[in-house]
Design an enzyme around this catalytic site. Structure first.
Site, PDB file in Angstrom:
ATOM      1  N   GLY A 181       0.798  -1.213   0.000  1.00  0.00           N
ATOM      2  CA  GLY A 181       0.000   0.000   0.000  1.00  0.00           C
ATOM      3  C   GLY A 181       0.834   1.267   0.000  1.00  0.00           C
ATOM      4  O   GLY A 181       2.055   1.250   0.217  1.00  0.00           O
ATOM      5  N   HIS A 182       0.151   2.401  -0.213  1.00  0.00           N
ATOM      6  CA  HIS A 182       0.843   3.679  -0.363  1.00  0.00           C
ATOM      7  C   HIS A 182       1.558   4.091   0.918  1.00  0.00           C
ATOM      8  O   HIS A 182       1.040   3.963   2.013  1.00  0.00           O
ATOM      9  CB  HIS A 182      -0.113   4.777  -0.845  1.00  0.00           C
ATOM     10  CG  HIS A 182      -1.348   4.953  -0.026  1.00  0.00           C
ATOM     11  ND1 HIS A 182      -2.303   5.882  -0.331  1.00  0.00           N
ATOM     12  CD2 HIS A 182      -1.796   4.314   1.076  1.00  0.00           C
ATOM     13  CE1 HIS A 182      -3.277   5.822   0.552  1.00  0.00           C
ATOM     14  NE2 HIS A 182      -2.987   4.886   1.410  1.00  0.00           N
ATOM     15  N   ALA A 183       2.782   4.545   0.729  1.00  0.00           N
ATOM     16  CA  ALA A 183       3.660   5.018   1.803  1.00  0.00           C
ATOM     17  C   ALA A 183       4.092   3.919   2.758  1.00  0.00           C
ATOM     18  O   ALA A 183       4.605   4.210   3.837  1.00  0.00           O
ATOM     19  CB  ALA A 183       3.024   6.171   2.581  1.00  0.00           C
TER      20      ALA A 183
END
Length: 345
Positions: free
Chosen positions: A237-239
């Site tokens: 997932g993002h970050a």
């Protein structure tokens, strides 16, 4: 396929010790059941000891203390690692010669240095592809993306705009680096999209499996650190920050902004919820969901994930629940009878 190789050469390559006849030539590596006199095989699990003794293999990689009688063996500290090293010797990786196929698209301002670009690959404006890299048919390198040296982008893999791959990174077919992170804010009618303006950095010696996705961050960077290995159908997932030498097995996933330390293992279908931190060497069992931070070295399993040994005891107890319920009801009935007798006395 390379070879044949002498037993002596193989033993030197895997840092093993020959026990038995020397001078034999071996032509390849096969399983214990299939191997013939010209093949090397390996025994890394003692459950297959009988199969090893019955095998027709010309030589077998074994660990310390394994006795196969008068069989020719190469004894090494880790026979499975030695198997991997032998396979690499027999099946060396060779990238094609640098060239740009006339049916590929390479933007005029892209920087392609000594790479092989196959037909129907797409290299966007301002992108950079390092020497020795191999961009296969249908692969996409987005605008401003950077691909290091000796990378391999297999068919239909994608590196989106402004993302970075280090050296010796492999993307298997259909892998996507830098797709939109799943970022939405609840609105009065439909979820409101949050622009994903960040990027992805994948460090050296990382492999991303087929149809796996590493999403770009909303504002900063999603990291996959040096030497991490992602199986097929994995989601980052993002970050998120995936630590060095971490292994994520098929269908596992890490939600946004979670951080994994070095050498973490996520077994198949394991999930790490968002904004968590897992220390170095954490192991998460099959189909488990981690919902809290985990210290270095923890082994957790279950939904929600708990200490693995505690989960094993609980899993054993789960099968006994029907009988325990039956006994509990019998005890409740007996207590009720005794109470009734006491009132009648």
């Amino acid at each position: 396929m390379a070879g044949p190789f002498s037993v002596e050469a193989l033993a030197q390559h895997v840092k093993g010790e020959i026990c038995g006849q020397v001078g034999r030539q071996l032509e390849g590596v096969c399983s214990l059941q299939v191997a013939g006199p010209s093949h090397l095989s390996f025994l890394s699990n003692r459950r297959y000891l009988a199969a090893a003794r019955a095998s027709q293999a010309g030589a077998i990689l074994v660990g310390p203390g394994v006795d196969l009688g008068d069989r020719l063996v190469i004894r090494c500290e880790d026979p499975y690692l030695a198997f991997a090293q032998a396979m690499t010797l027999f099946h060396p990786y060779e990238a094609p010669q640098p060239r740009v196929d006339p049916h590929a698209f390479v933007a005029p301002d892209a920087d392609v240095q000594g790479a092989a670009i196959e037909a129907f690959a797409w290299i966007g404006p301002g992108a950079k592809v390092g020497p020795g890299s191999w961009i296969e048919a249908g692969a996409v390198v987005g605008a401003g993306a950077v691909i290091g040296s000796d990378c391999r982008l297999m068919p239909h893999s994608v590196v989106m705009a402004d993302c970075t791959l280090g050296d010796r990174v492999w993307l298997n077919p259909g892998a996507v680096v830098g797709a939109e992170g799943f970022g939405f804010a609840r609105g009065p009618q439909v979820p409101e999209k949050i622009p994903q303006a960040g990027t992805v950095v994948i460090e050296d010696d990382v492999e991303v499996g087929a149809n796996s996705c590493v999403d770009r961050a909303a504002m900063e960077t999603t990291w996959v650190r040096r030497g991490a290995k992602l199986d097929n159908l994995v989601q980052v997932g993002h970050a998120a920050d995936i630590g060095p030498a971490t292994c994520m097995v098929a269908y596992s996933g890490v939600a946004g902004s979670s951080k994994l330390g070095a050498s973490v293992t996520l077994a198949a279908k394991a999930a790490v919820l968002g904004h968590l931190e897992l220390g170095d060497g954490v192991t998460v069992g099959v189909a488990s969901a981690v919902s809290s931070d985990q210290p270095a070295g923890a082994r957790v399993t279950g939904v929600p994930a708990i200490d693995h040994r505690t989960w094993l005891r609980a899993a054993t107890g789960f099968s006994e629940l029907p009988d325990l319920i039956k006994r509990m009801r019998a005890l409740e009935a007996r207590v009720a009878e005794l109470e009734e007798d006491g009132r009648d006395a």
